[in-house]
Scaffold this motif. Structure first.
Motif, PDB file in Angstrom:
ATOM      1  N   ILE A   1       0.805  -1.030  -0.017  1.00  0.00           N
ATOM      2  CA  ILE A   1      -0.024  -0.143   0.182  1.00  0.00           C
ATOM      3  C   ILE A   1       0.963   1.247  -0.062  1.00  0.00           C
ATOM      4  O   ILE A   1       1.634   1.427   0.967  1.00  0.00           O
ATOM      5  CB  ILE A   1      -0.827   0.035   1.284  1.00  0.00           C
ATOM      6  CG1 ILE A   1      -1.702  -1.343   1.183  1.00  0.00           C
ATOM      7  CG2 ILE A   1      -1.990   1.207   1.231  1.00  0.00           C
ATOM      8  CD1 ILE A   1      -2.541  -1.284   2.402  1.00  0.00           C
ATOM      9  N   PRO A   2       0.842   2.013  -1.164  1.00  0.00           N
ATOM     10  CA  PRO A   2       1.721   3.142  -1.083  1.00  0.00           C
ATOM     11  C   PRO A   2       1.216   4.188  -0.152  1.00  0.00           C
ATOM     12  O   PRO A   2       0.230   4.288   0.527  1.00  0.00           O
ATOM     13  CB  PRO A   2       1.287   3.831  -2.511  1.00  0.00           C
ATOM     14  CG  PRO A   2       0.152   3.167  -2.856  1.00  0.00           C
ATOM     15  CD  PRO A   2       0.036   1.978  -2.211  1.00  0.00           C
ATOM     16  N   PHE A   3       2.245   5.263   0.242  1.00  0.00           N
ATOM     17  CA  PHE A   3       2.142   6.255   1.142  1.00  0.00           C
ATOM     18  C   PHE A   3       1.173   7.485   0.586  1.00  0.00           C
ATOM     19  O   PHE A   3       1.217   7.565  -0.872  1.00  0.00           O
ATOM     20  CB  PHE A   3       3.339   6.919   1.747  1.00  0.00           C
ATOM     21  CG  PHE A   3       4.078   5.941   2.595  1.00  0.00           C
ATOM     22  CD1 PHE A   3       3.889   6.436   3.771  1.00  0.00           C
ATOM     23  CD2 PHE A   3       4.941   5.217   2.199  1.00  0.00           C
ATOM     24  CE1 PHE A   3       4.555   5.610   4.800  1.00  0.00           C
ATOM     25  CE2 PHE A   3       5.593   4.375   3.030  1.00  0.00           C
ATOM     26  CZ  PHE A   3       5.614   4.475   4.366  1.00  0.00           C
ATOM     27  N   GLY A   4       0.277   8.041   1.045  1.00  0.00           N
ATOM     28  CA  GLY A   4      -0.682   8.834   0.512  1.00  0.00           C
ATOM     29  C   GLY A   4      -1.989   8.039  -0.151  1.00  0.00           C
ATOM     30  O   GLY A   4      -2.063   7.158   0.077  1.00  0.00           O
ATOM     31  N   ASN A   5      -2.478   8.864  -1.349  1.00  0.00           N
ATOM     32  CA  ASN A   5      -3.638   8.265  -1.783  1.00  0.00           C
ATOM     33  C   ASN A   5      -3.141   7.761  -3.148  1.00  0.00           C
ATOM     34  O   ASN A   5      -3.955   7.760  -4.405  1.00  0.00           O
ATOM     35  CB  ASN A   5      -4.716   9.286  -1.865  1.00  0.00           C
ATOM     36  CG  ASN A   5      -6.179   8.598  -2.288  1.00  0.00           C
ATOM     37  OD1 ASN A   5      -6.039   7.357  -2.159  1.00  0.00           O
ATOM     38  ND2 ASN A   5      -7.102   9.428  -2.787  1.00  0.00           N
ATOM     39  N   SER A   6      -1.626   7.447  -3.497  1.00  0.00           N
ATOM     40  CA  SER A   6      -1.446   6.978  -4.660  1.00  0.00           C
ATOM     41  C   SER A   6      -1.621   5.674  -5.277  1.00  0.00           C
ATOM     42  O   SER A   6      -2.059   5.106  -4.317  1.00  0.00           O
ATOM     43  CB  SER A   6       0.077   7.516  -4.923  1.00  0.00           C
ATOM     44  OG  SER A   6       0.844   6.757  -3.990  1.00  0.00           O
ATOM     45  N   SER A   7      -1.376   5.311  -6.471  1.00  0.00           N
ATOM     46  CA  SER A   7      -1.691   3.850  -6.632  1.00  0.00           C
ATOM     47  C   SER A   7      -0.510   3.209  -6.768  1.00  0.00           C
ATOM     48  O   SER A   7       0.693   3.711  -7.216  1.00  0.00           O
ATOM     49  CB  SER A   7      -2.430   3.665  -7.952  1.00  0.00           C
ATOM     50  OG  SER A   7      -1.672   4.239  -9.023  1.00  0.00           O
ATOM     51  N   SER A   8      -0.358   1.887  -6.855  1.00  0.00           N
ATOM     52  CA  SER A   8       0.721   1.074  -7.115  1.00  0.00           C
ATOM     53  C   SER A   8       0.478  -0.344  -7.474  1.00  0.00           C
ATOM     54  O   SER A   8      -0.692  -0.700  -6.996  1.00  0.00           O
ATOM     55  CB  SER A   8       1.574   0.941  -5.774  1.00  0.00           C
ATOM     56  OG  SER A   8       1.177   0.195  -4.781  1.00  0.00           O
ATOM     57  N   SER A   9       1.305  -1.158  -7.790  1.00  0.00           N
ATOM     58  CA  SER A   9       1.015  -2.538  -8.417  1.00  0.00           C
ATOM     59  C   SER A   9       2.078  -3.263  -7.887  1.00  0.00           C
ATOM     60  O   SER A   9       2.985  -2.696  -7.449  1.00  0.00           O
ATOM     61  CB  SER A   9       0.832  -2.575  -9.997  1.00  0.00           C
ATOM     62  OG  SER A   9       2.065  -2.873 -10.383  1.00  0.00           O
ATOM     63  N   ASN A  10       1.868  -4.902  -7.621  1.00  0.00           N
ATOM     64  CA  ASN A  10       3.052  -5.686  -7.296  1.00  0.00           C
ATOM     65  C   ASN A  10       4.060  -5.848  -8.430  1.00  0.00           C
ATOM     66  O   ASN A  10       5.103  -6.278  -8.228  1.00  0.00           O
ATOM     67  CB  ASN A  10       2.271  -6.962  -6.987  1.00  0.00           C
ATOM     68  CG  ASN A  10       1.524  -7.701  -8.048  1.00  0.00           C
ATOM     69  OD1 ASN A  10       1.200  -6.993  -8.959  1.00  0.00           O
ATOM     70  ND2 ASN A  10       1.700  -9.173  -7.992  1.00  0.00           N
ATOM     71  N   GLU A  11       3.709  -5.345  -9.757  1.00  0.00           N
ATOM     72  CA  GLU A  11       4.878  -5.547 -10.479  1.00  0.00           C
ATOM     73  C   GLU A  11       5.748  -3.971 -10.359  1.00  0.00           C
ATOM     74  O   GLU A  11       7.019  -4.248 -11.099  1.00  0.00           O
ATOM     75  CB  GLU A  11       4.165  -5.182 -12.031  1.00  0.00           C
ATOM     76  CG  GLU A  11       3.376  -6.512 -12.440  1.00  0.00           C
ATOM     77  CD  GLU A  11       2.720  -6.778 -13.605  1.00  0.00           C
ATOM     78  OE1 GLU A  11       2.934  -5.700 -14.372  1.00  0.00           O
ATOM     79  OE2 GLU A  11       2.257  -7.705 -14.035  1.00  0.00           O
TER      80      GLU A  11
END
Length: 202
Positions: free
Chosen positions: A184-194
């Motif tokens: 889970i990234p910091f803030g409200n940004s998005s991220s993926s397991n890739e």
């Protein structure tokens, strides 16, 4: 008496067949790598909202120090699961691991559907934050398709601990495939397991 002479066949040059065999093997390996997915599923955290709560428990006794307070944090994360295999995936469980600034590891399971109404009753301000449908256990993800849903996590920490955490990871446990994780990234940004490539369950 003349000497007997045996005709010896000329030695075959094996270099060409060996090179051809290696070439065919290389092409086959390239095709396998090209069409075999490198991961079971792609997990993407689309958005995250943290809601802190503070509850005071008052005791019946008039003795000093009997009243207690409790801080909790509800993390609402919208998660996308994309099937990368040539067979369907089934969600068995949804878990999370929080590593605090001091290095303490807190592991929790996602809040289940039957517990949400009690949560909304206790903390009505959470309901408007839960806009997306809940991602349920036993969810089917068809091959090549994706599903999105809300994962509600309850951590017994303050918002300050959350904001200064070392890491927070969601683990999607799949039937027959094991867990797939995403940070889970910091803030409200998005991220993926890739992006962050976590493997297995922390």
């Amino acid at each position: 008496m003349s000497e007997l002479k045996f005709a010896q066949p000329g030695r075959r040059n094996l270099l060409a067949p060996v090179l051809i065999a290696f070439l065919v093997l290389g092409i086959a390996l390239a095709l396998v790598l090209r069409y075999t997915p490198h991961s079971t599923a792609k997990l993407t955290v689309l958005r995250t909202v943290a809601y802190p709560t503070h509850t005071d428990f008052k005791g019946d006794s008039i003795l000093v120090g009997r009243n207690q307070a409790q801080d909790d944090l509800y993390v609402l994360t919208t998660l996308r699961i994309e099937d990368r295999l040539n067979l369907p995936l089934f969600v068995k469980d949804l878990r999370a691991t929080l590593v605090t600034p001091e290095g303490e590891r807190i592991q929790v399971s996602a809040v289940q559907k039957q517990d949400l109404e009690n949560l909304y009753t206790a903390f009505p301000a959470i309901r408007p934050l839960a806009k997306d449908p809940l991602l349920l256990r036993e969810t089917l993800v068809e091959s090549g398709k994706a599903v999105e849903g809300l994962v509600v996590l309850h951590f017994p920490v303050t918002k300050d601990v959350w904001e200064h955490r070392r890491s927070a990871t969601i683990h999607v446990v799949l039937y027959h495939q094991g867990p797939v994780s995403v940070t889970i990234p910091f803030g409200n940004s998005s991220s993926s397991n890739e992006d962050n490539q976590p493997t297995g369950e922390e």
